[in-house]
Design a protein around this motif. Sequence first.
Motif, PDB file in Angstrom:
ATOM      1  N   ALA A   1     -14.812  12.871 -53.732  1.00  0.00           N
ATOM      2  CA  ALA A   1     -14.997  13.937 -52.932  1.00  0.00           C
ATOM      3  C   ALA A   1     -16.691  14.176 -52.346  1.00  0.00           C
ATOM      4  O   ALA A   1     -16.548  14.677 -51.210  1.00  0.00           O
ATOM      5  CB  ALA A   1     -14.533  15.174 -53.817  1.00  0.00           C
ATOM      6  N   ASP A   2     -17.371  13.645 -53.148  1.00  0.00           N
ATOM      7  CA  ASP A   2     -18.636  14.267 -52.813  1.00  0.00           C
ATOM      8  C   ASP A   2     -19.767  13.132 -53.525  1.00  0.00           C
ATOM      9  O   ASP A   2     -19.582  12.574 -54.680  1.00  0.00           O
ATOM     10  CB  ASP A   2     -19.198  15.500 -53.168  1.00  0.00           C
ATOM     11  N   GLN A   3     -21.006  12.895 -52.873  1.00  0.00           N
ATOM     12  CA  GLN A   3     -21.979  11.841 -53.344  1.00  0.00           C
ATOM     13  C   GLN A   3     -23.193  12.391 -52.623  1.00  0.00           C
ATOM     14  O   GLN A   3     -23.310  12.512 -51.470  1.00  0.00           O
ATOM     15  CB  GLN A   3     -21.727  10.379 -52.942  1.00  0.00           C
ATOM     16  N   ARG A   4     -24.263  12.556 -53.419  1.00  0.00           N
ATOM     17  CA  ARG A   4     -25.673  12.851 -53.010  1.00  0.00           C
ATOM     18  C   ARG A   4     -26.595  12.126 -53.861  1.00  0.00           C
ATOM     19  O   ARG A   4     -26.394  11.654 -54.796  1.00  0.00           O
ATOM     20  CB  ARG A   4     -25.829  14.369 -53.314  1.00  0.00           C
ATOM     21  N   PHE A   5     -27.663  11.880 -53.280  1.00  0.00           N
ATOM     22  CA  PHE A   5     -28.476  11.065 -53.405  1.00  0.00           C
ATOM     23  C   PHE A   5     -30.264  11.776 -53.347  1.00  0.00           C
ATOM     24  O   PHE A   5     -30.320  12.253 -52.516  1.00  0.00           O
ATOM     25  CB  PHE A   5     -28.911   9.720 -52.978  1.00  0.00           C
ATOM     26  N   THR A   6     -30.768  11.544 -54.831  1.00  0.00           N
ATOM     27  CA  THR A   6     -32.198  12.275 -54.661  1.00  0.00           C
ATOM     28  C   THR A   6     -32.975  11.169 -54.912  1.00  0.00           C
ATOM     29  O   THR A   6     -32.730  10.601 -56.263  1.00  0.00           O
ATOM     30  CB  THR A   6     -32.380  13.229 -55.759  1.00  0.00           C
ATOM     31  N   HIS A   7     -33.747  10.605 -54.207  1.00  0.00           N
ATOM     32  CA  HIS A   7     -34.829   9.298 -54.748  1.00  0.00           C
ATOM     33  C   HIS A   7     -36.292   9.879 -55.116  1.00  0.00           C
ATOM     34  O   HIS A   7     -36.895  10.586 -54.399  1.00  0.00           O
ATOM     35  CB  HIS A   7     -35.045   8.310 -53.549  1.00  0.00           C
ATOM     36  N   HIS A   8     -36.687   9.598 -56.178  1.00  0.00           N
ATOM     37  CA  HIS A   8     -38.068   9.570 -56.623  1.00  0.00           C
ATOM     38  C   HIS A   8     -38.977   8.573 -56.496  1.00  0.00           C
ATOM     39  O   HIS A   8     -40.041   8.733 -56.328  1.00  0.00           O
ATOM     40  CB  HIS A   8     -37.851   9.675 -58.461  1.00  0.00           C
TER      41      HIS A   8
ATOM     42  N   VAL B   1     -31.267   1.135 -65.194  1.00  0.00           N
ATOM     43  CA  VAL B   1     -30.364   1.701 -66.151  1.00  0.00           C
ATOM     44  C   VAL B   1     -29.862   3.211 -65.525  1.00  0.00           C
ATOM     45  O   VAL B   1     -30.789   3.742 -64.872  1.00  0.00           O
ATOM     46  CB  VAL B   1     -30.928   1.677 -67.494  1.00  0.00           C
ATOM     47  N   ALA B   2     -28.932   3.569 -65.884  1.00  0.00           N
ATOM     48  CA  ALA B   2     -28.449   4.796 -65.677  1.00  0.00           C
ATOM     49  C   ALA B   2     -27.726   5.351 -66.862  1.00  0.00           C
ATOM     50  O   ALA B   2     -26.887   4.955 -67.332  1.00  0.00           O
ATOM     51  CB  ALA B   2     -27.417   4.867 -64.483  1.00  0.00           C
TER      52      ALA B   2
ATOM     53  N   GLU C   1     -38.100   0.536 -68.523  1.00  0.00           N
ATOM     54  CA  GLU C   1     -39.372   1.350 -68.913  1.00  0.00           C
ATOM     55  C   GLU C   1     -39.343   3.006 -69.007  1.00  0.00           C
ATOM     56  O   GLU C   1     -40.117   3.578 -69.499  1.00  0.00           O
ATOM     57  CB  GLU C   1     -40.764   1.025 -68.345  1.00  0.00           C
ATOM     58  N   GLY C   2     -38.350   3.448 -68.428  1.00  0.00           N
ATOM     59  CA  GLY C   2     -38.170   4.973 -67.792  1.00  0.00           C
ATOM     60  C   GLY C   2     -38.743   5.482 -66.903  1.00  0.00           C
ATOM     61  O   GLY C   2     -38.618   6.733 -66.823  1.00  0.00           O
ATOM     62  N   GLU C   3     -39.373   4.788 -65.968  1.00  0.00           N
ATOM     63  CA  GLU C   3     -39.650   5.587 -64.836  1.00  0.00           C
ATOM     64  C   GLU C   3     -38.531   5.859 -63.936  1.00  0.00           C
ATOM     65  O   GLU C   3     -37.383   5.231 -63.396  1.00  0.00           O
ATOM     66  CB  GLU C   3     -40.440   4.443 -63.774  1.00  0.00           C
ATOM     67  N   LYS C   4     -38.507   7.208 -63.564  1.00  0.00           N
ATOM     68  CA  LYS C   4     -37.323   7.882 -62.774  1.00  0.00           C
ATOM     69  C   LYS C   4     -37.323   7.073 -61.314  1.00  0.00           C
ATOM     70  O   LYS C   4     -38.442   7.119 -60.719  1.00  0.00           O
ATOM     71  CB  LYS C   4     -37.613   9.294 -62.378  1.00  0.00           C
TER      72      LYS C   4
END
Length: 149
Positions: A87-94, A104-105, A131-134
Motif C-alpha cells: 500500500a505505501d513505502q517511504r524512505f528517510t535517509h540519514h 542490517v535492518a 557498527e550501528g551507524e544509522k
Amino acid sequence: MSINPDLQGRSYPAAEVYDVGREKIREFAHAVKASNPAHFDVEAAKALGHSDLVAPPTFAIIVAQRADAQLVQDPESGIDFSRVVHADQRFTHHRAIVAGDRLVAELHVDGVRAMGGGAMITTRSEISTEEGEKVATTTSSILVRGEGQ
C-alpha cells in the motif's frame, strides 16, 4: 487465519548482513532507470564526496524487504503472503548508501488495523551499518486481504 492484532509493538532483530556491492548498485540503478553517473562511475561518485558508488535512494528497499520477510514468515503473524497488497513505502535517509556498506535492518511493527476481513499493517525498518551507524529508515504499509476479498 486472521491477522494477529498483538503484532503491534513487536520488533524483529537485525538478521543477516547485506553487503552492498558496486554491481548490485549498478543493476538496481539500471532497473529503476536512474541516470546519475554516481550510481555507475566510481570517479563521479568520488567527485561528489562519496567513498564509492552511491545507491539510488530506493535501494534501501532491498534491505528493508529482507527484514519484512521475518514478519511475513512468522507463524504467529497470520499473514498469508498471497493475500498481501503493498500500500505505501517511504524512505528517510540519514546518509547515502554506498558500495562497501554492510547493512542490517531491525523491523518494528508500528500498527495493525483491522479492515473488514483483513488488516493494514505498518512496519518500520531501521537500517544501519554493522557498527550501528544509522543509514536509513523505511516505513511500509501492507494490506492483507481477508478471505473472499
